[in-house]
Design a protein around this motif. Structure first.
Motif, PDB file in Angstrom:
ATOM      1  N   GLN A  14       3.087  21.386  11.751  1.00 27.72           N
ATOM      2  CA  GLN A  14       3.695  21.966  10.864  1.00 27.72           C
ATOM      3  C   GLN A  14       3.909  21.105   9.839  1.00 27.72           C
ATOM      4  OE1 GLN A  14       7.993  23.020  11.575  1.00 27.72           O
ATOM      5  NE2 GLN A  14       8.150  24.275  10.137  1.00 27.72           N
ATOM      6  N   PRO A  15       3.488  21.030   8.517  1.00 24.02           N
ATOM      7  CA  PRO A  15       3.700  20.403   7.286  1.00 24.02           C
ATOM      8  C   PRO A  15       4.908  19.943   7.214  1.00 24.02           C
ATOM      9  CG  PRO A  15       2.013  22.125   7.428  1.00 24.02           C
ATOM     10  CD  PRO A  15       3.271  22.858   8.591  1.00 24.02           C
ATOM     11  N   MET A  16       4.961  18.742   6.492  1.00 24.70           N
ATOM     12  CA  MET A  16       6.295  18.032   6.724  1.00 24.70           C
ATOM     13  C   MET A  16       6.786  17.552   5.604  1.00 24.70           C
ATOM     14  SD  MET A  16       7.974  18.552   9.329  1.00 24.70           S
ATOM     15  CE  MET A  16       9.259  18.024   9.650  1.00 24.70           C
ATOM     16  N   VAL A  17       7.081  17.080   4.750  1.00 30.15           N
ATOM     17  CA  VAL A  17       6.927  16.033   3.022  1.00 30.15           C
ATOM     18  C   VAL A  17       8.442  15.101   3.220  1.00 30.15           C
ATOM     19  CG1 VAL A  17       8.434  18.113   2.248  1.00 30.15           C
ATOM     20  CG2 VAL A  17       7.302  16.031   0.547  1.00 30.15           C
TER      21      VAL A  17
ATOM     22  N   MET B  43      10.385  24.581   2.920  1.00 28.72           N
ATOM     23  CA  MET B  43      11.934  24.197   2.491  1.00 28.72           C
ATOM     24  C   MET B  43      11.901  23.578   1.775  1.00 28.72           C
ATOM     25  SD  MET B  43      13.127  23.820   6.879  1.00 28.72           S
ATOM     26  CE  MET B  43      15.092  24.373   6.265  1.00 28.72           C
ATOM     27  N   SER B  44      10.892  21.968   1.612  1.00 31.68           N
ATOM     28  CA  SER B  44      11.470  21.443   0.887  1.00 31.68           C
ATOM     29  C   SER B  44      11.196  21.714  -0.813  1.00 31.68           C
ATOM     30  CB  SER B  44      10.047  20.462   0.040  1.00 31.68           C
ATOM     31  OG  SER B  44      10.024  19.739  -0.784  1.00 31.68           O
ATOM     32  N   SER B  45      12.215  21.215  -1.519  1.00 28.75           N
ATOM     33  CA  SER B  45      12.529  22.098  -2.791  1.00 28.75           C
ATOM     34  C   SER B  45      11.897  21.086  -4.485  1.00 28.75           C
ATOM     35  CB  SER B  45      13.740  21.817  -3.250  1.00 28.75           C
ATOM     36  OG  SER B  45      14.625  20.641  -3.364  1.00 28.75           O
ATOM     37  N   THR B  46      11.128  19.634  -3.366  1.00 31.97           N
ATOM     38  CA  THR B  46      10.606  18.879  -4.576  1.00 31.97           C
ATOM     39  C   THR B  46       9.357  19.077  -3.748  1.00 31.97           C
ATOM     40  OG1 THR B  46      12.601  17.466  -4.707  1.00 31.97           O
ATOM     41  CG2 THR B  46      10.109  16.498  -5.088  1.00 31.97           C
ATOM     42  N   PRO B  47       7.746  19.299  -4.578  1.00 32.48           N
ATOM     43  CA  PRO B  47       6.893  19.426  -4.454  1.00 32.48           C
ATOM     44  C   PRO B  47       6.155  17.838  -4.168  1.00 32.48           C
ATOM     45  CG  PRO B  47       7.342  20.171  -6.968  1.00 32.48           C
ATOM     46  CD  PRO B  47       8.030  19.608  -6.283  1.00 32.48           C
ATOM     47  N   PRO B  48       5.150  18.028  -3.336  1.00 37.21           N
ATOM     48  CA  PRO B  48       4.688  16.336  -2.672  1.00 37.21           C
ATOM     49  C   PRO B  48       4.055  16.051  -4.188  1.00 37.21           C
ATOM     50  CG  PRO B  48       4.147  18.257  -1.619  1.00 37.21           C
ATOM     51  CD  PRO B  48       4.871  19.179  -2.139  1.00 37.21           C
TER      52      PRO B  48
ATOM     53  N   VAL C  68       0.740  -0.825  -0.239  1.00 37.40           N
ATOM     54  CA  VAL C  68      -0.309  -0.340  -0.326  1.00 37.40           C
ATOM     55  C   VAL C  68       1.392   1.407  -0.036  1.00 37.40           C
ATOM     56  CG1 VAL C  68      -1.830   2.154   1.317  1.00 37.40           C
ATOM     57  CG2 VAL C  68      -1.619  -1.683   0.809  1.00 37.40           C
ATOM     58  N   SER C  69       1.237   2.133  -1.252  1.00 36.37           N
ATOM     59  CA  SER C  69       1.802   3.262  -1.147  1.00 36.37           C
ATOM     60  C   SER C  69       1.084   4.279   0.275  1.00 36.37           C
ATOM     61  CB  SER C  69       1.136   4.114  -1.892  1.00 36.37           C
ATOM     62  OG  SER C  69       1.508   3.098  -3.205  1.00 36.37           O
ATOM     63  N   LEU C  70       1.391   4.416   0.500  1.00 36.26           N
ATOM     64  CA  LEU C  70       1.796   5.425   1.996  1.00 36.26           C
ATOM     65  C   LEU C  70       2.276   7.464   1.230  1.00 36.26           C
ATOM     66  CD1 LEU C  70       3.087   3.937   4.848  1.00 36.26           C
ATOM     67  CD2 LEU C  70       1.619   3.974   4.418  1.00 36.26           C
ATOM     68  N   PRO C  71       0.896   8.636   1.762  1.00 29.56           N
ATOM     69  CA  PRO C  71       1.666   9.588   1.150  1.00 29.56           C
ATOM     70  C   PRO C  71       2.967  10.750   2.089  1.00 29.56           C
ATOM     71  CG  PRO C  71       0.531   9.778   3.006  1.00 29.56           C
ATOM     72  CD  PRO C  71       0.281   8.061   2.892  1.00 29.56           C
ATOM     73  N   ARG C  72       3.666  11.195   1.021  1.00 28.82           N
ATOM     74  CA  ARG C  72       5.185  11.663   1.057  1.00 28.82           C
ATOM     75  C   ARG C  72       4.509  12.960   1.969  1.00 28.82           C
ATOM     76  NH1 ARG C  72       7.194  14.207  -3.354  1.00 28.82           N
ATOM     77  NH2 ARG C  72       9.389  13.813  -1.872  1.00 28.82           N
ATOM     78  N   THR C  73       3.519  13.797   2.624  1.00 26.35           N
ATOM     79  CA  THR C  73       3.208  14.406   3.138  1.00 26.35           C
ATOM     80  C   THR C  73       2.913  14.276   5.062  1.00 26.35           C
ATOM     81  OG1 THR C  73       1.847  14.535   2.166  1.00 26.35           O
ATOM     82  CG2 THR C  73       2.842  15.823   1.504  1.00 26.35           C
ATOM     83  N   GLY C  74       2.546  14.786   5.810  1.00 28.38           N
ATOM     84  CA  GLY C  74       2.339  14.720   7.272  1.00 28.38           C
ATOM     85  C   GLY C  74       2.551  15.323   7.703  1.00 28.38           C
ATOM     86  N   SER C  75       2.158  15.708   8.844  1.00 25.75           N
ATOM     87  CA  SER C  75       2.096  16.758  10.560  1.00 25.75           C
ATOM     88  C   SER C  75       2.980  16.377  11.187  1.00 25.75           C
ATOM     89  CB  SER C  75       1.130  17.148  11.018  1.00 25.75           C
ATOM     90  OG  SER C  75      -0.006  17.803   9.770  1.00 25.75           O
ATOM     91  N   LEU C  76       3.916  16.909  11.764  1.00 22.86           N
ATOM     92  CA  LEU C  76       4.854  17.022  13.428  1.00 22.86           C
ATOM     93  C   LEU C  76       4.011  16.891  14.025  1.00 22.86           C
ATOM     94  CD1 LEU C  76       7.312  16.892  12.989  1.00 22.86           C
ATOM     95  CD2 LEU C  76       8.058  19.293  13.994  1.00 22.86           C
TER      96      LEU C  76
ATOM     97  N   ALA D 104      14.586  11.576   5.324  1.00 22.93           N
ATOM     98  CA  ALA D 104      13.688  12.286   6.291  1.00 22.93           C
ATOM     99  C   ALA D 104      12.990  13.131   5.826  1.00 22.93           C
ATOM    100  CB  ALA D 104      15.207  12.688   6.593  1.00 22.93           C
ATOM    101  N   PHE D 105      12.343  13.529   7.215  1.00 19.22           N
ATOM    102  CA  PHE D 105      11.155  14.471   6.923  1.00 19.22           C
ATOM    103  C   PHE D 105      11.629  15.964   6.889  1.00 19.22           C
ATOM    104  CE2 PHE D 105       9.127  11.090   8.168  1.00 19.22           C
ATOM    105  CZ  PHE D 105       8.173  10.732   7.670  1.00 19.22           C
ATOM    106  N   THR D 106      11.247  16.947   5.835  1.00 22.47           N
ATOM    107  CA  THR D 106      11.497  18.288   5.855  1.00 22.47           C
ATOM    108  C   THR D 106      10.492  19.245   5.943  1.00 22.47           C
ATOM    109  OG1 THR D 106      12.922  20.060   4.968  1.00 22.47           O
ATOM    110  CG2 THR D 106      11.555  18.606   3.369  1.00 22.47           C
ATOM    111  N   PRO D 107      10.766  19.868   6.692  1.00 21.39           N
ATOM    112  CA  PRO D 107       8.860  21.042   6.591  1.00 21.39           C
ATOM    113  C   PRO D 107       9.136  21.157   5.098  1.00 21.39           C
ATOM    114  CG  PRO D 107      11.024  21.956   8.051  1.00 21.39           C
ATOM    115  CD  PRO D 107      11.537  20.579   7.206  1.00 21.39           C
ATOM    116  N   GLU D 108       7.443  21.434   5.280  1.00 22.24           N
ATOM    117  CA  GLU D 108       7.384  21.649   3.742  1.00 22.24           C
ATOM    118  C   GLU D 108       7.957  23.167   2.630  1.00 22.24           C
ATOM    119  OE1 GLU D 108       3.101  19.552   1.445  1.00 22.24           O
ATOM    120  OE2 GLU D 108       2.511  22.092   2.223  1.00 22.24           O
TER     121      GLU D 108
END
Length: 109
Positions: free
Chosen positions: A77-80, A100-105, A20-28, A94-98
């Motif tokens: 805080q939104p994380m990716v 600060m992410s250079s790659t869109p989710p 099952v694929s999981l989302p790449r985004t979440g909340s701290l 790793a998780f990075t604050p959204e």
């Protein structure tokens, strides 16, 4: 600094033996800074470590955070998901604050 390596794909096994694929985004959800290197670790310290609740599935994942300063983080805080390259070429999730992410989710499959 986050590495722009291959796009992370997260998944877990389902009851039928598939995945099952999981989302790449979440909340701290919780966080701290690791200020002393664990035995055998040769990467930079301090580094962030926390719990991120993945969007839409309620699964909480413990892992490395790209932000080492706890005062720069906040609950919810939104994380990716991203990757980091440690000394010696080891690539880790790793998780990075959204913001600060250079790659869109990417959308969840």
């Amino acid at each position: 600094m986050a590495d722009r390596g291959p796009e992370p794909e997260a998944w877990l096994a389902d009851d039928a033996g598939g995945h099952v694929s999981l989302p790449r985004t979440g909340s701290l959800w919780a966080w701290t800074a690791v200020t002393a290197a664990p035995p055998g670790y040769e990467g930079p310290v301090p580094y962030g470590f926390g719990v991120v609740e993945l969007d839409g599935v309620g699964l909480r994942v413990v892992g490395r955070l790209t932000e080492p300063d706890p005062s720069a983080l906040r609950e919810g805080q939104p994380m990716v998901v991203t990757t980091e390259t440690l000394p010696g070429g080891l690539v880790v999730w790793a998780f990075t604050p959204e913001a600060m992410s250079s790659t869109p989710p990417s959308p969840r499959s």
